[in-house]
Design an enzyme around this catalytic site. Structure first.
Site, PDB file in Angstrom:
ATOM      1  N   ASP A 304       0.869  -1.172   0.000  1.00 27.63           N
ATOM      2  CA  ASP A 304       0.000   0.000   0.000  1.00 27.63           C
ATOM      3  C   ASP A 304       0.906   1.223   0.000  1.00 27.63           C
ATOM      4  OD1 ASP A 304       0.672   0.295   2.698  1.00 27.63           O
ATOM      5  OD2 ASP A 304      -1.312   1.036   3.220  1.00 27.63           O
ATOM      6  N   LYS A 372     -14.198   6.500   6.366  1.00 27.22           N
ATOM      7  CA  LYS A 372     -14.175   5.056   6.095  1.00 27.22           C
ATOM      8  C   LYS A 372     -13.459   4.810   4.778  1.00 27.22           C
ATOM      9  CE  LYS A 372     -18.159   3.084   8.449  1.00 27.22           C
ATOM     10  NZ  LYS A 372     -19.083   4.232   8.597  1.00 27.22           N
ATOM     11  N   MET A 377     -14.535   9.311   2.583  1.00 24.05           N
ATOM     12  CA  MET A 377     -15.017  10.648   2.948  1.00 24.05           C
ATOM     13  C   MET A 377     -15.147  10.718   4.461  1.00 24.05           C
ATOM     14  SD  MET A 377     -18.093  11.893   0.502  1.00 24.05           S
ATOM     15  CE  MET A 377     -19.081  10.421   0.483  1.00 24.05           C
ATOM     16  N   ASP A 513      -0.375  -1.641   6.513  1.00 20.69           N
ATOM     17  CA  ASP A 513      -0.414  -1.212   7.912  1.00 20.69           C
ATOM     18  C   ASP A 513      -1.809  -0.847   8.389  1.00 20.69           C
ATOM     19  OD1 ASP A 513      -0.675   1.074   6.372  1.00 20.69           O
ATOM     20  OD2 ASP A 513       0.414   2.327   7.800  1.00 20.69           O
ATOM     21  N   ASP A 517      -6.227  -2.693   5.119  1.00 19.41           N
ATOM     22  CA  ASP A 517      -5.334  -3.659   4.473  1.00 19.41           C
ATOM     23  C   ASP A 517      -5.530  -5.067   5.040  1.00 19.41           C
ATOM     24  OD1 ASP A 517      -4.086  -1.629   3.005  1.00 19.41           O
ATOM     25  OD2 ASP A 517      -2.739  -1.181   4.681  1.00 19.41           O
TER      26      ASP A 517
HETATM   27  N1  LIG Z   1      -9.623  11.675   7.231  1.00 24.43           N
HETATM   28  C1  LIG Z   1     -10.050  11.650   5.990  1.00 24.43           C
HETATM   29  N2  LIG Z   1     -11.169  12.285   5.627  1.00 24.43           N
HETATM   30  C2  LIG Z   1     -11.595  12.235   4.375  1.00 24.43           C
HETATM   31  N3  LIG Z   1     -10.996  11.612   3.385  1.00 24.43           N
HETATM   32  C3  LIG Z   1      -9.856  10.971   3.650  1.00 24.43           C
HETATM   33  C4  LIG Z   1      -9.326  10.930   4.961  1.00 24.43           C
HETATM   34  N4  LIG Z   1      -8.191  10.211   4.932  1.00 24.43           N
HETATM   35  C5  LIG Z   1      -8.028   9.796   3.655  1.00 24.43           C
HETATM   36  N5  LIG Z   1      -9.017  10.233   2.872  1.00 24.43           N
HETATM   37  C6  LIG Z   1      -9.203   9.973   1.443  1.00 24.43           C
HETATM   38  O1  LIG Z   1      -9.514   8.603   1.256  1.00 24.43           O
HETATM   39  C7  LIG Z   1      -8.561   7.972   0.393  1.00 24.43           C
HETATM   40  C8  LIG Z   1      -8.307   6.585   0.879  1.00 24.43           C
HETATM   41  O2  LIG Z   1      -7.665   6.672   2.114  1.00 24.43           O
HETATM   42  P1  LIG Z   1      -7.037   5.437   2.804  1.00 24.43           P
HETATM   43  O3  LIG Z   1      -6.269   5.874   3.972  1.00 24.43           O
HETATM   44  O4  LIG Z   1      -8.040   4.362   2.886  1.00 24.43           O
HETATM   45  O5  LIG Z   1      -6.041   5.078   1.686  1.00 24.43           O
HETATM   46  P2  LIG Z   1      -5.302   3.759   1.594  1.00 24.43           P
HETATM   47  O6  LIG Z   1      -6.012   2.902   0.646  1.00 24.43           O
HETATM   48  O7  LIG Z   1      -4.935   3.263   2.944  1.00 24.43           O
HETATM   49  O8  LIG Z   1      -4.062   4.361   0.941  1.00 24.43           O
HETATM   50  P3  LIG Z   1      -2.774   3.632   0.941  1.00 24.43           P
HETATM   51  O9  LIG Z   1      -3.119   2.335   0.302  1.00 24.43           O
HETATM   52  O10 LIG Z   1      -1.979   4.511   0.084  1.00 24.43           O
HETATM   53  O11 LIG Z   1      -2.325   3.540   2.348  1.00 24.43           O
HETATM   54  C9  LIG Z   1      -7.350   8.871   0.470  1.00 24.43           C
HETATM   55  O12 LIG Z   1      -6.598   8.785  -0.696  1.00 24.43           O
HETATM   56  C10 LIG Z   1      -7.955  10.236   0.638  1.00 24.43           C
HETATM   57  O13 LIG Z   1      -8.334  10.745  -0.610  1.00 24.43           O
HETATM   58 MG   LIG Z   2      -3.176   2.773   4.331  1.00 27.80          MG
END
Ligand SMILES: Nc1ncnc2c1ncn2[C@@H]1O[C@H](COP(=O)(O)OP(=O)(O)OP(=O)(O)O)[C@@H](O)[C@H]1O
Ligand SMILES: [Mg+2]
Ligand SMILES: [K+]
Length: 674
Positions: A304, A372, A377, A513, A517
């Site tokens: 990730d 989530k 969002m 992490d 995931d």
């Molecule tokens: N606190 C938040 N509030 C609103 N939107 C968020 C928030 N945190 C992240 N996002 C949005 O949601 C998307 C997905 O976030 P998430 O942390 O699930 O990514 P992820 O899949 O874990 O990313 P990565 O795989 O790179 O770790 C982010 O790219 C961002 O656009």
């Molecule tokens: Mg992540």
């Protein structure tokens, strides 16, 4: 390279292993290793024949039987010693971990809001405790309130403190580590005896060690070979009597032991234990030997982005207004979307908005909408019915369109600007209006490109899988040097990618992490969770990296390959050896009765008896001679699998055939002096 947890071969370990080698003589223990069990039975029979030489009719004298019996006994001890030595290193590591485990006092939150001092062993899942500066964290848990610097050196050996905070992917804490600043509230996530430390101790002690499918398959082969040779030797008895060259029982047993694969039989479990041990020395805890073996055959690695390839402390760096919205309004609404957002991203938005002059106010009746991974969002619903949201740009666009809103014409351009710089753009919406963007900054961890190049040389494909937008993903993927990337991935997409690769017959590793995931970590053949990550991720994975370095998967893969290669090499060597010994012993056995057999004594051994004893002695000492190789593993050089196989077949197959001839001849020459 990490040497923090390096276990050395201390005198204590060797001494303990010598004692354990005798304890393992217990037939109940020996029966688990059929090859060596046959040797033990052979030992008992020759021992009886030493005391009553003519029990089964005329044979060699007590002296000869006694010597065979002693050599067999030493053979078993050598094999037991190898296993005990490998186990001993794990035990030494477990002991150092146990020192970390101590009963501490914990401040347990009561129903009335007060705190009661209890022992850490009384804590149960779901309890909430307060831990203040300079106190030890009493058990594993998740921070539900506060931010703190934590000294995790007891577990990771790393002295620099790590920042842990509620919400997001950096909220898990481990029992036995120490809070060095501020106070945090922790929700306990394990019952006594099931903590991470407990599991680690159990694993390195080998309490939960189970044979892997590969080991079981090899064991079956070894048992079959043993059975075949048992039949061969048993039929030699009537045949030899028929040609009037009756072979003494002790000699037949010696022949049997020389023919059955005692070398690999004696070293097999040491090879497996040592492989897991090498992983531990790299500060990676493997939950099973199977996981380490699977790592050796990995074709694809899914990583990730946030927190794995990048540092993961995504911080709001700027607000960019679109569609003619004023900067003041954007600041205010950005603040409003984050009032209840406890993630590091959310808190950084509040901080930036406050710095730019927005006032923080929680209005009565308003409600938070938690972030989530599925919706991508977060936001706030006010009592008046007004709803504000921030999130991934595509998610917010979708959300606004559903409510009949329109998309400002300059949104895409601004989004592209942020994304091409590798930043994460979050769109801010008030009702069905998009006001602007929040620029979240994150940086790629150093040295990524070199590490991914190394994986490529091993023939392994790397795929970055992120919830972020395609442009940001492309920028980071280019910067980090991964082979491929998948953007806007939801948790189920990460699993789908893994399943697709697995359906093509590939073995897949995944590092991650976050809680999002976890399902993918469980689906992968090798799931490597970062110790900094969430409890869910660590529980789903079959390996945890205490240093939270995703590229550590390279070492794990190399160790896995080394383990498989070592086992293959020593099996080849062992079987090649046994064939060579056959040609040394058979002529000797029949030489006396059938003088023509003299022609087969190509090695010009001194006497039939010394030929047999030399072979048997060689058979015994080859085990301790190979212990260092079994423990350290065959050297792994990144090259194609076929090349590697041919190279090893030549070295260990050819070496295995030649070694006994040389070894037996030398021993025979030494024996002839007496
Ligand atoms: N606190 C938040 N509030 C609103 N939107 C968020 C928030 N945190 C992240 N996002 C949005 O949601 C998307 C997905 O976030 P998430 O942390 O699930 O990514 P992820 O899949 O874990 O990313 P990565 O795989 O790179 O770790 C982010 O790219 C961002 O656009
Ligand atoms: Mg992540
Ligand atoms: K043998």
């Amino acid at each position: 390279m990490n040497t923090k947890r390096k276990a050395t071969m201390t005198n204590d370990i060797v001494k303990q292993a010598s004692i354990d080698a005798f304890k393992k003589l217990n037939p109940m223990t020996m029966a688990k290793n059929p090859v060596m069990f046959v040797v033990e039975i052979g030992f008992i029979v020759t021992l009886i024949l030493t005391l009553a030489p003519s029990l089964f009719g005329p044979g060699e004298g007590a002296g000869y039987n006694g010597i065979v019996s002693i050599i067999l006994f030493i053979t078993i001890l050598f094999a037991n010693f190898a296993e005990a030595l490998a186990e001993g290193r794990g035990k030494a590591q477990a002991d150092s971990l146990k020192k970390t485990k101590q009963d501490t006092k914990a401040k347990l939150l009561q129903k009335d809001g007060s705190y009661k001092s209890v022992s850490s062993t009384d804590l149960r899942k779901g309890d909430i405790v307060l831990v203040e500066a300079n106190e030890l964290i009493p058990s594993d848990g998740e921070i539900i309130e506060g931010v703190s610097a934590i000294d995790e050196s007891a577990i990771t050996g790393e002295s620099a403190p790590v920042i842990k905070e509620s919400g997001g992917d950096f909220s898990s804490v481990t029992g036995g580590t120490k809070v060095i600043s501020d106070a945090i509230k922790i929700k306990i996530t394990t019952d006594p005896g099931e903590s991470f430390l407990d599991r680690m101790i159990g694993l390195v002690e080998g309490a939960k060690r189970q044979k892997t499918p590969n080991e079981i398959a090899l064991n079956t082969l070894l048992v079959s070979l043993t059975l075949i040779f048992l039949i061969v030797c048993a039929t030699l008895l009537p045949i030899s009597s028929y040609v009037d060259a009756a072979v003494p029982i002790a000699t037949l047993i010696a022949l049997l032991v020389c023919l059955i694969p005692t070398t690999i039989g004696g070293l097999l479990s040491a090879i497996g234990i040592a492989g897991m041990d090498r992983v531990t020395q790299f500060n990676v805890i493997a939950m099973s030997g199977k996981a380490v073996e699977a790592a050796g055959d990995i074709n694809t690695i899914i990583l990730d982005k946030t927190g794995t390839i990048t540092h993961g402390n995504r911080m709001a760096a700027d607000f960019v207004a679109v569609g003619g919205t004023s900067k003041t309004e954007l600041n205010r609404v950005a603040m409003e979307t984050s009032l209840f957002d406890e993630t590091p991203e959310g808190r950084s938005v509040i901080e930036l908005a406050r710095k730019q002059g927005a006032a923080e106010e929680k209005r009565d009746g308003s409600e938070g909408v938690e972030f989530k991974a599925e919706t991508r969002m977060s936001g706030t619903d006010f009592a008046t019915g007004r709803k504000v949201r921030k999130g991934a740009v595509d998610a917010i666009k979708e959300y606004v369109k559903d409510q009949g809103g329109t998309i400002p014409s300059d949104l895409d351009d601004q989004t592209t600007m942020i994304a091409t710089e590798g930043g994460t753009p979050l769109a801010v919406a008030d009702g069905n209006r998009i006001l602007g963007l929040i620029y979240l900054k994150d940086t790629v961890k150093p040295g990524m490109r070199e590490r991914f190049d190394e994986l490529r040389k091993m023939g392994i494909k790397t795929v970055m899988c992120t919830g972020d937008n395609p442009l940001t993903a492309a920028t980071i993927a280019r910067e980090a040097g991964v082979d491929d990337f998948i953007a806007e991935a939801k948790p189920e997409d990460k699993i789908a990618v893994i399943k697709k690769e697995q359906a093509e017959g590939k073995l897949v590793a995944m590092t991650g992490d976050g809680t999002n995931d976890a399902p993918a970590l469980a689906q992968a053949d090798v799931g490597l969770a970062m110790n900094s990550g969430t409890i869910a991720a660590k529980e789903a994975a079959n390996m945890v990296d205490l240093d939270s370095d995703p590229t550590k998967i390279i070492e794990v893969v190399a160790i896995g390959k080394q383990l498989l290669m070592t086992r293959g090499a020593l099996t080849t060597f062992s079987i090649a050896n046994d064939i060579a010994k056959y040609f040394a012993i058979i002529p000797a056995m029949f030489m006396l009765a059938i003088p023509q057999m003299q022609a087969l004594n190509i090695m010009q051994l001194d006497s039939p008896q010394s030929a047999i004893l030399s072979a048997l002695i060689f058979n015994a000492i080859i085990i301790p001679l190979l212990i260092p190789l079994a423990m350290k593993g065959v050297k792994y050089i990144p090259m194609s699998a076929t090349k590697l196989l041919n190279r090893n077949l030549f070295i260990y197959g050819f070496g295995g055939v030649v070694a006994p001839f040389v070894g037996i001849k030398i021993i025979d020459m030494i024996l002839s002096v007496f």
